[in-house]
Design a protein around this motif. Sequence first.
Motif, short mmCIF file in Angstrom:
data_model
loop_
_atom_site.label_atom_id
_atom_site.label_comp_id
_atom_site.label_asym_id
_atom_site.label_seq_id
_atom_site.Cartn_x
_atom_site.Cartn_y
_atom_site.Cartn_z
N ASN A 1 -2.74 -10.80 -1.76
CA ASN A 1 -4.21 -11.60 -0.57
C ASN A 1 -4.10 -11.36 0.94
O ASN A 1 -4.94 -10.45 1.71
N TRP A 2 -2.60 -10.73 1.02
CA TRP A 2 -2.53 -10.82 2.29
C TRP A 2 -3.21 -9.46 3.70
O TRP A 2 -2.87 -9.72 4.32
N ASP B 1 3.18 -0.06 2.02
CA ASP B 1 1.41 0.28 1.69
C ASP B 1 2.12 2.06 1.73
O ASP B 1 1.92 3.20 0.82
N ALA C 1 -0.09 -3.56 6.74
CA ALA C 1 -1.72 -3.95 6.17
C ALA C 1 -3.20 -3.26 6.80
O ALA C 1 -4.19 -3.34 7.75
N LYS D 1 -5.88 -7.96 2.63
CA LYS D 1 -6.81 -7.75 2.57
C LYS D 1 -8.08 -8.50 3.55
O LYS D 1 -7.41 -8.66 4.70
N PRO D 2 -8.84 -7.54 3.65
CA PRO D 2 -9.91 -7.41 5.15
C PRO D 2 -9.99 -8.81 5.38
O PRO D 2 -10.25 -9.56 3.48
N ALA E 1 -5.93 -1.63 5.75
CA ALA E 1 -7.39 -2.53 5.20
C ALA E 1 -8.02 -2.76 6.46
O ALA E 1 -9.08 -3.24 6.18
#
Length: 513
Positions: free
Chosen positions: A150-151, A287, A185, A153-154, A187
């Motif tokens: 989850n970390w 990523d 991250a 994600k927006p 995103a």
Amino acid sequence: MTSQCQTLITGGRVVDPRHHIDEVLTIGITDGRIVHVDSEPITAAHTIDATGFVVAPGFVDMHSHAQNEIGHLLQAYDGVTTSLELECGAAPLNRTLNAAAEEGRALNYGYSASWLLARMMVMEGMDSDQVARLPTLPLEMFSAMQGSGNWAKPASEEERRAIIELVSQQLDDGAIGIGVLLGYAPAIDSAELHALARLAADRNTTLFVHARYGAEIEGHTAHESVSELVELSESTGARIHICHFASSNAGDAKKSTRVLSDAIDRGLPMTTESYPFEFASTVIGADFLSPEILRSNSTPASTITYLPGSEQVSSYDRLAELRAQDPGGLCLIQYYGPDLPVGVDELISTLSFPGAAFASDAMPLTRLTGGDEGKPFPTALPVPPGYAVHPRSGSCFIRAIAWLHRDTGLMDLSDVVSRSSDIPARILARSAPSFEAKGHLGVGADADIVIIDIDTAVPRFEPAPVTTAVGVVYLFVNGEMLIENRETTETAVAKGGRALLATASVAEQAGTQ
């Protein structure tokens, strides 16, 4: 000037860019401070003959993930006296500081407030017990969280407020700026990034940013990421420091440096750093190392080496396997070279960017596959067989001196020393006043001093076996001798490095143990 001191350094070529000094002088040390800089000696209890060597301010490394006992010792032989984790940072800060103090550190150390670690805690819904079970070394904590979902994600508005509040708490505790691993991250939305920048501006501190996109991301450019940070500084007034500019902008350096240079010329408070190596290192689960991204821009999987197995990745399918098996495993990524689209000449050009610092991006040791899993990681030198690490972890500054100055003459020695000491100290003093006493050899400065034999300096180039760089003859940290005649002293065992906080004055810092 005083008439006597505890330790006197004589005969050396003193290179102190802040005070425009490059000549043979004597330097006196008393109670951890420089008390004498002159052509004439004074009475001293102990004298060091530095004839034939260079005497310089100890190097201030703004970007080191090697924040453990062995990491500091390897960096000591690279001339580092202050080793800071500012790109990733720490959260909770006090937990990391307490663990470091309990173990002891050979070098001065400090941390930014980690946005990404705070984000991980909030987005994964971690309670205090779960946080307490995580590793205390920030990069190990980051690696341990790579498999979570989850970390990256927006965030919702409520989650965003919780993240900013947690970052703010670390600033309250003395964090030096805010570490922003944005590239891991990518995103996240602009609202969260602007909230971080407004916090930095309100708190008169600095964002230390790993930019959102590197040069390999399909549909994006590296200079687009630099432009994003320029706009962020312009719209919020935040000071922004861009980490490892050379590796993040490989292949797009001309446009990226033009964007950054134009911003600085307009008066925006932006700075940067790079390290003098052609290859980088990070977790293989990052990523931007996904097979899809590499395939989209025709980057071969073979540019990546999985460090625990010393394995040059053979295919995108194999890369996917390794990312699934060990997302937090360290790897090497080749960015520059004669057989690659980007040559070493571009790296040299980026390293020469006016006002840019050198910073190592040092990594912690990793255990090689087949090593004895039952043995604890080493905490003292020499490092036994069975371990590997990016050579920048102990050879960033020695390589800069040997390659860019001694062997090629591309930089004056004063320029190399300035990028290693004075420039980073000036950048940091804007957020932490204690750094006004570092990065130079003026009377009253902290006695963080390196004495180097440039003629015999040898950096390390291979990840294994792990050995120290050669060239540092003496090293003083807070006036205590850590390296004497090329060997570590009992000070290394005593671990006299101090925690550096943004909130402490110079006088308060001097008493911090």
